[in-house]
Design an enzyme around this catalytic site. Structure first.
Site, PDB file in Angstrom:
ATOM      1  N   TRP A   1      27.991  31.707 -12.710  1.00 39.21           N
ATOM      2  CA  TRP A   1      26.830  30.915 -13.109  1.00 39.21           C
ATOM      3  C   TRP A   1      27.073  29.460 -12.647  1.00 39.21           C
ATOM      4  O   TRP A   1      28.183  28.955 -12.775  1.00 39.21           O
ATOM      5  CB  TRP A   1      26.656  30.961 -14.639  1.00 39.21           C
ATOM      6  CG  TRP A   1      25.567  30.024 -15.078  1.00 39.21           C
ATOM      7  CD1 TRP A   1      24.241  30.258 -15.051  1.00 39.21           C
ATOM      8  CD2 TRP A   1      25.745  28.686 -15.567  1.00 39.21           C
ATOM      9  NE1 TRP A   1      23.560  29.140 -15.479  1.00 39.21           N
ATOM     10  CE2 TRP A   1      24.456  28.163 -15.806  1.00 39.21           C
ATOM     11  CE3 TRP A   1      26.852  27.875 -15.815  1.00 39.21           C
ATOM     12  CZ2 TRP A   1      24.257  26.871 -16.286  1.00 39.21           C
ATOM     13  CZ3 TRP A   1      26.647  26.591 -16.282  1.00 39.21           C
ATOM     14  CH2 TRP A   1      25.362  26.107 -16.529  1.00 39.21           C
TER      15      TRP A   1
ATOM     16  N   ASP B   1       8.147  25.833 -18.339  1.00 44.91           N
ATOM     17  CA  ASP B   1       9.311  26.699 -18.541  1.00 44.91           C
ATOM     18  C   ASP B   1       9.381  27.188 -19.985  1.00 44.91           C
ATOM     19  O   ASP B   1       8.387  27.185 -20.725  1.00 44.91           O
ATOM     20  CB  ASP B   1      10.588  25.949 -18.094  1.00 44.91           C
ATOM     21  CG  ASP B   1      11.656  26.875 -17.533  1.00 44.91           C
ATOM     22  OD1 ASP B   1      12.373  27.516 -18.320  1.00 44.91           O
ATOM     23  OD2 ASP B   1      11.780  26.961 -16.290  1.00 44.91           O
ATOM     24  N   ASP B   2      10.548  27.583 -20.398  1.00 44.03           N
ATOM     25  CA  ASP B   2      10.838  28.234 -21.679  1.00 44.03           C
ATOM     26  C   ASP B   2      10.305  27.435 -22.877  1.00 44.03           C
ATOM     27  O   ASP B   2      10.322  26.205 -22.857  1.00 44.03           O
ATOM     28  CB  ASP B   2      12.371  28.337 -21.774  1.00 44.03           C
ATOM     29  CG  ASP B   2      12.823  29.369 -22.774  1.00 44.03           C
ATOM     30  OD1 ASP B   2      11.989  29.894 -23.508  1.00 44.03           O
ATOM     31  OD2 ASP B   2      14.044  29.639 -22.787  1.00 44.03           O
TER      32      ASP B   2
ATOM     33  N   ARG C   1      23.606  34.480 -25.687  1.00 42.60           N
ATOM     34  CA  ARG C   1      22.499  33.522 -25.851  1.00 42.60           C
ATOM     35  C   ARG C   1      21.530  34.063 -26.923  1.00 42.60           C
ATOM     36  O   ARG C   1      20.338  33.995 -26.785  1.00 42.60           O
ATOM     37  CB  ARG C   1      21.766  33.297 -24.529  1.00 42.60           C
ATOM     38  CG  ARG C   1      21.156  31.912 -24.406  1.00 42.60           C
ATOM     39  CD  ARG C   1      20.191  31.795 -23.248  1.00 42.60           C
ATOM     40  NE  ARG C   1      19.727  30.430 -23.087  1.00 42.60           N
ATOM     41  CZ  ARG C   1      18.617  30.083 -22.463  1.00 42.60           C
ATOM     42  NH1 ARG C   1      17.857  30.997 -21.908  1.00 42.60           N
ATOM     43  NH2 ARG C   1      18.255  28.829 -22.374  1.00 42.60           N
TER      44      ARG C   1
ATOM     45  N   LYS D   1       7.666  32.600 -13.503  1.00 42.78           N
ATOM     46  CA  LYS D   1       9.099  32.469 -13.238  1.00 42.78           C
ATOM     47  C   LYS D   1       9.745  33.511 -14.127  1.00 42.78           C
ATOM     48  O   LYS D   1       9.782  33.353 -15.345  1.00 42.78           O
ATOM     49  CB  LYS D   1       9.580  31.060 -13.592  1.00 42.78           C
ATOM     50  CG  LYS D   1      11.082  30.889 -13.494  1.00 42.78           C
ATOM     51  CD  LYS D   1      11.486  29.478 -13.841  1.00 42.78           C
ATOM     52  CE  LYS D   1      12.997  29.323 -13.928  1.00 42.78           C
ATOM     53  NZ  LYS D   1      13.383  27.976 -14.351  1.00 42.78           N
ATOM     54  N   TRP D   2      10.242  34.585 -13.543  1.00 41.60           N
ATOM     55  CA  TRP D   2      10.730  35.751 -14.297  1.00 41.60           C
ATOM     56  C   TRP D   2      12.248  35.628 -14.443  1.00 41.60           C
ATOM     57  O   TRP D   2      12.981  35.834 -13.489  1.00 41.60           O
ATOM     58  CB  TRP D   2      10.364  37.021 -13.538  1.00 41.60           C
ATOM     59  CG  TRP D   2      10.655  38.300 -14.248  1.00 41.60           C
ATOM     60  CD1 TRP D   2      11.866  38.752 -14.671  1.00 41.60           C
ATOM     61  CD2 TRP D   2       9.709  39.306 -14.613  1.00 41.60           C
ATOM     62  NE1 TRP D   2      11.744  39.974 -15.274  1.00 41.60           N
ATOM     63  CE2 TRP D   2      10.420  40.341 -15.244  1.00 41.60           C
ATOM     64  CE3 TRP D   2       8.325  39.435 -14.460  1.00 41.60           C
ATOM     65  CZ2 TRP D   2       9.797  41.494 -15.719  1.00 41.60           C
ATOM     66  CZ3 TRP D   2       7.717  40.588 -14.928  1.00 41.60           C
ATOM     67  CH2 TRP D   2       8.450  41.606 -15.555  1.00 41.60           C
ATOM     68  N   ASP D   3      12.674  35.318 -15.653  1.00 42.14           N
ATOM     69  CA  ASP D   3      14.082  35.030 -15.921  1.00 42.14           C
ATOM     70  C   ASP D   3      14.789  36.246 -16.520  1.00 42.14           C
ATOM     71  O   ASP D   3      14.141  37.205 -16.967  1.00 42.14           O
ATOM     72  CB  ASP D   3      14.137  33.838 -16.899  1.00 42.14           C
ATOM     73  CG  ASP D   3      15.406  33.016 -16.772  1.00 42.14           C
ATOM     74  OD1 ASP D   3      16.383  33.495 -16.156  1.00 42.14           O
ATOM     75  OD2 ASP D   3      15.423  31.896 -17.305  1.00 42.14           O
TER      76      ASP D   3
ATOM     77  N   ASN E   1      18.558  36.493 -18.714  1.00 33.70           N
ATOM     78  CA  ASN E   1      19.686  35.634 -19.043  1.00 33.70           C
ATOM     79  C   ASN E   1      20.891  36.270 -19.732  1.00 33.70           C
ATOM     80  O   ASN E   1      21.644  35.558 -20.393  1.00 33.70           O
ATOM     81  CB  ASN E   1      19.196  34.470 -19.922  1.00 33.70           C
ATOM     82  CG  ASN E   1      18.562  33.374 -19.092  1.00 33.70           C
ATOM     83  OD1 ASN E   1      19.202  32.794 -18.233  1.00 33.70           O
ATOM     84  ND2 ASN E   1      17.295  33.121 -19.328  1.00 33.70           N
TER      85      ASN E   1
ATOM     86  N   CYS F   1      14.483  34.889 -11.185  1.00 34.08           N
ATOM     87  CA  CYS F   1      15.513  33.992 -11.708  1.00 34.08           C
ATOM     88  C   CYS F   1      16.357  34.827 -12.652  1.00 34.08           C
ATOM     89  O   CYS F   1      15.832  35.697 -13.342  1.00 34.08           O
ATOM     90  CB  CYS F   1      14.817  32.849 -12.455  1.00 34.08           C
ATOM     91  SG  CYS F   1      15.915  31.805 -13.419  1.00 34.08           S
TER      92      CYS F   1
ATOM     93  N   ASP G   1      21.189  27.568 -11.343  1.00 28.55           N
ATOM     94  CA  ASP G   1      20.801  26.540 -12.322  1.00 28.55           C
ATOM     95  C   ASP G   1      21.414  25.195 -11.973  1.00 28.55           C
ATOM     96  O   ASP G   1      21.055  24.172 -12.550  1.00 28.55           O
ATOM     97  CB  ASP G   1      21.283  26.939 -13.727  1.00 28.55           C
ATOM     98  CG  ASP G   1      20.285  27.836 -14.427  1.00 28.55           C
ATOM     99  OD1 ASP G   1      19.164  27.975 -13.908  1.00 28.55           O
ATOM    100  OD2 ASP G   1      20.621  28.391 -15.491  1.00 28.55           O
TER     101      ASP G   1
HETATM  102  C1  DGJ Z   1      17.700  29.918 -17.209  1.00 30.14           C
HETATM  103  C2  DGJ Z   1      17.000  29.448 -15.970  1.00 30.14           C
HETATM  104  O1  DGJ Z   1      17.808  29.604 -14.854  1.00 30.14           O
HETATM  105  C3  DGJ Z   1      16.574  27.996 -16.186  1.00 30.14           C
HETATM  106  O2  DGJ Z   1      15.986  27.487 -15.022  1.00 30.14           O
HETATM  107  C4  DGJ Z   1      15.614  27.941 -17.347  1.00 30.14           C
HETATM  108  O3  DGJ Z   1      14.434  28.636 -17.021  1.00 30.14           O
HETATM  109  C5  DGJ Z   1      16.255  28.536 -18.597  1.00 30.14           C
HETATM  110  N1  DGJ Z   1      16.808  29.841 -18.345  1.00 30.14           N
HETATM  111  C6  DGJ Z   1      15.257  28.647 -19.726  1.00 30.14           C
HETATM  112  O4  DGJ Z   1      15.776  29.250 -20.825  1.00 30.14           O
END
Ligand code: DGJ
Length: 745
Positions: free
Chosen positions: A206, A374-375, A451, A484-486, A488, A529, A551
């Site tokens: 990361w 964003d989020d 997270r 923007k499809w994240d 995490n 993403c 990021d």
């Molecule tokens: C991880 C993404 O890579 C960031 O750009 C951002 O969108 C955050 N998540 C939001 O929680």
């Protein structure tokens, strides 16, 4: 072009591409073995086939270069396919049952055909096909069958001749009448010609994705693999392989490959006891599991292979043009990615109508075309502890919904985009409270959180359906043209109703939701993403327009990331933001020019708190964005030459310099981007000779202020380099960069 010719009792099949070939032979007993691949000036005729002896065969029959090695015959090394038949056949059926199942598959050629409609698994099912998706490409299909079991394997080779690319995939069909356990399965195995090889790839973590790595391939296995439901931050499924010392950036033979799959994958390089080198690409074997029921067929996604005679740069350019022409959705000739604004680093979770409106106004004033929030806009998502899973606009933040903000954004002349992370759920969410069984877990075992989130079980069709409906409702309610499809978190405790099939079911479910959304909403664009660059591959690119490489928005670090990213993926998909002077991830302070020059190498985005900028800074942003719009058709659609990279070159310890040059196909326009990250005192940055220009033509060179720096012949620029490169930005050692536009006059 595919040619099949008989040589005595053997058949030889040659696949001829623009500047390369790939050949195999079918032995009298029906075994299909590799003959060779590499450079070719034109369609290749082959004679004297009997005299080409498979070097492995001489030393060890078990190392034979089978086109698709299976566990059976004399194969005792790694194989591409391993199956287990529950019963013995014929008279042997009465033999000792304790030695069952039969783990022995011996494939023999039955017939072949040439098709123009064949497709690997998981190709996009939406209505925004890639630029050349409708071009009929020849595909060789080899039909193989076990020597006794009614078990069939079909090998596919699809040719994209103009890019020297062959896509390989495999289809297995169980007609035995019994369930067959498939223990291991690759999309293809690929043999390299005799030699000692080095591997160029990307590795990291990361915030450090895509760092280029070059390593010797030594005897034994070198495994690049991801055990997860995304593509991975640590390794990425592509490679460039060259004989040690025989290829450089712009010269020499390089073999390349990439997997079109976003889940559990593995690329296994195997240098055998004969010193022969091969690579297997496909499903990651340790977590793999598949039972093929009677009558069932499984087709794999594609392993994209190719050859470049023009070094690593030529390999990258072929991968880039292949992605632009045949992978990326809806890309039309000359069309460009928009300049995007993203709110994340400006506001994080502190969203409000007022705050976002201010940002939107500032963004529009500087020339942004797509505003992405964003989020934090949905459910109870006021920080990262809650709300994932509840994809409804939070009335606490937007009491009158998103319409007022979207109306404002649209009135300002921009499109509107939204962040989502559909595969995840926070236990503190309405979705989790209603369906605690919808997450991956094993009964009676703790469910881990990363997270504060868990993974939804895409093995359940109702979960996939639910997510499609939630996102579809959003798109029907609001004028959203970009997600923007994240994604995490990594996957652990993969307990699913799909069993071990979850690794494939998740990717298939993810692709299906994206494809259905794109089909239902033709204007929709998607950015992939995954906590930065964790989901970048040729599979996801079939349904996404751009990807988030990391990021880490620090231009210093990003230059390394971009060099590595560009090895396999085209600049047009590489979303890159200009962020704050003091970087949020690294605290490094970087001049605005460098931040822009580095971000302008891909699809430019802005992530700064722009409503806090001074008038002077706003003016600079505006000017640079206008310059970017001028150069982006070249940056995004041109051919990329890496004239210097952070990972290569004699001067590495005294300086780190990255120089990119993109050139249009007609050689009329070019963009030159030099970034000097550091330079020790006493070291002078050399000039870098340009490439791909027309030697006799004269090019006008201008900078971002539209100031003409000079007029030079293509021959001079390619022979001596860009005048002034040693002294621009002063003669000191400071981090510096410049981006220049070259136009043929
Ligand atoms: C991880 C993404 O890579 C960031 O750009 C951002 O969108 C955050 N998540 C939001 O929680």
């Amino acid at each position: 072009m595919i040619t099949v010719s008989a040589h005595g009792q053997k058949q030889v099949i040659v696949l001829s591409l623009r500047s390369s070939f790939y050949a195999m032979r079918i032995l009298p007993d029906g075994q299909v073995v590799h003959l060779g691949s590499g450079p070719a000036a034109g369609p290749l005729g082959i004679s004297g086939v009997e005299q080409y002896t498979d070097p492995n065969y001489v030393w060890d029959e078990g190392c034979r270069q089978y086109e698709y090695p299976t566990y059976g015959d004399t194969a005792y090394h790694r194989v591409a396919l391993k199956v287990r038949f529950p019963k013995a056949l014929g008279a042997a059926a009465t033999d000792d049952a304790t030695i069952l199942p039969v783990s022995d598959l011996r494939l023999r050629y039955q017939r072949h055909e040439i098709r123009t409609d064949a497709q690997p698994a998981l190709v996009p099912q939406h209505n925004q096909p890639a630029r050349k998706a409708s071009v009929k490409r020849e595909t060789l299909v080899l039909h193989l069958q076990d020597i006794a079991y009614d078990f069939h394997v079909r090998l596919f080779y699809r040719l994209t001749e103009e890019h020297d690319v062959i896509e390989r995939w495999v289809e297995v069909e169980n007609k035995t009448g019994d369930a067959v356990d498939v223990a291991q399965m690759d999309f293809a195995a690929v043999h390299f010609p005799p030699g000692q090889y080095e591997l160029t790839r990307a590795a990291g973590s990361w915030a450090r994705e895509f760092i280029p790595v070059r390593q010797a391939l030594l005897q034994g296995e070198t495994v690049l693999a991801q055990r997860g439901l995304n593509t991975g931050h640590a390794v990425n499924p592509f490679y460039l392989v060259a004989e040690q010392g025989r290829a450089i950036e712009e010269a020499g033979p390089v073999y390349f490959g990439a997997l079109a799959f976003s889940g559990n994958w593995a690329l296994t390089f195997d240098v055998m006891l004969t010193d022969a080198t091969r690579v297997f690409g496909g499903y990651e074997p340790t977590e793999f599991g598949m039972v093929l029921q009677p009558g069932e067929v499984h087709r794999t996604p594609a392993f994209v292979l190719g050859f470049s005679g023009e070094g690593h740069g030529g390999a990258s350019r072929r991968l880039h043009s292949f992605a632009r022409d045949y992978v990326l959705p809806g890309y039309k000739e000359g069309a460009c990615r928009p300049v995007l604004y993203n709110s994340w680093e400006a506001t994080y979770f502190k969203l409000s109508l007022e705050g976002q409106t201010k940002l939107a106004r500032a963004a529009a004033a500087m020339g942004v075309e797509l505003f992405c929030m964003d989020d934090g806009w949905f459910g109870g998502r006021r920080d990262d502890h809650a709300g994932l899973g509840d994809w409804v606009v939070s009335p606490d933040i937007f009491p009158t919904g998103l319409k007022p903000l979207i109306d404002e954004v649209k009135a300002l002349g921009m499109r509107f985009g939204l962040w989502v992370e559909p595969e995840m759920v926070n236990p503190n969410s309405d979705l989790f409270r209603a369906h605690p069984d919808w997450v991956l877990h094993y009964p009676g075992r703790p469910r881990t959180e990363m997270r504060f989130q868990q993974l939804l079980d895409f093995g359940r069709p109702e979960v996939v359906e639910h997510l499609f409906n939630q996102l579809d409702t959003l798109l029907r309610t609001y004028e959203i043209s970009f997600f923007k499809w994240d994604m995490n978190r990594v996957a652990t405790e993969p307990g699913s109703v799909a069993g071990r099939g979850i690794w494939r079911a998740h990717v298939a479910g993810l692709y299906a939701i994206m494809d259905r959304l794109r089909k239902a909403h033709p204007g929709l664009e998607i950015q992939s993403c995954s906590g930065g660059g964790g989901r970048v591959d040729l599979g996801i690119m079939g349904r996404t327009d751009q990807v988030w490489a990391s990021d880490n928005t620090d231009a210093f670090d990003r230059t390394f990331i971009e060099d590595g990213f560009s090895l396999a993926y085209p600049p047009r998909v590489m979303e890159s933001w200009v962020t704050h002077e003091k970087n949020h991830q690294t605290t490094r302070i970087i001049p605005l020019d460098v931040r822009f020059d580095v971000a302008m190498r891909g699809a430019l985005g802005i992530g700064t708190n722009i409503d806090k900028l001074t008038e002077e800074e706003l003016g600079a942003y505006k000017r640079k964005i206008a310059f970017y719009k001028k150069i982006r058709p070249i940056v995004q659609n041109g051919d990329l030459y890496r004239l210097a990279t952070t990972y290569e070159g004699k001067m590495q310890s005294s300086a780190a310099v990255s120089v990119w040059q993109t050139v249009t196909a007609d050689r009329a326009r070019s963009v030159y981007s030099i970034v000097v990250l550091y330079q020790l005192a006493g070291h002078y940055v050399p000039t870098y000779r340009l490439r791909g220009l027309e030697a006799a033509a004269v090019y006008r060179v201008t900078d971002e202020q539209e100031k003409e720096l000079g007029r030079y012949s293509g021959g001079q620029l390619m022979g001596l380099g860009m005048p002034g490169d040693q002294r621009f930005g002063g003669a000191g050692c400071a981090m510096r960069s410049r981006t220049l536009l070259l136009e043929r006059i």
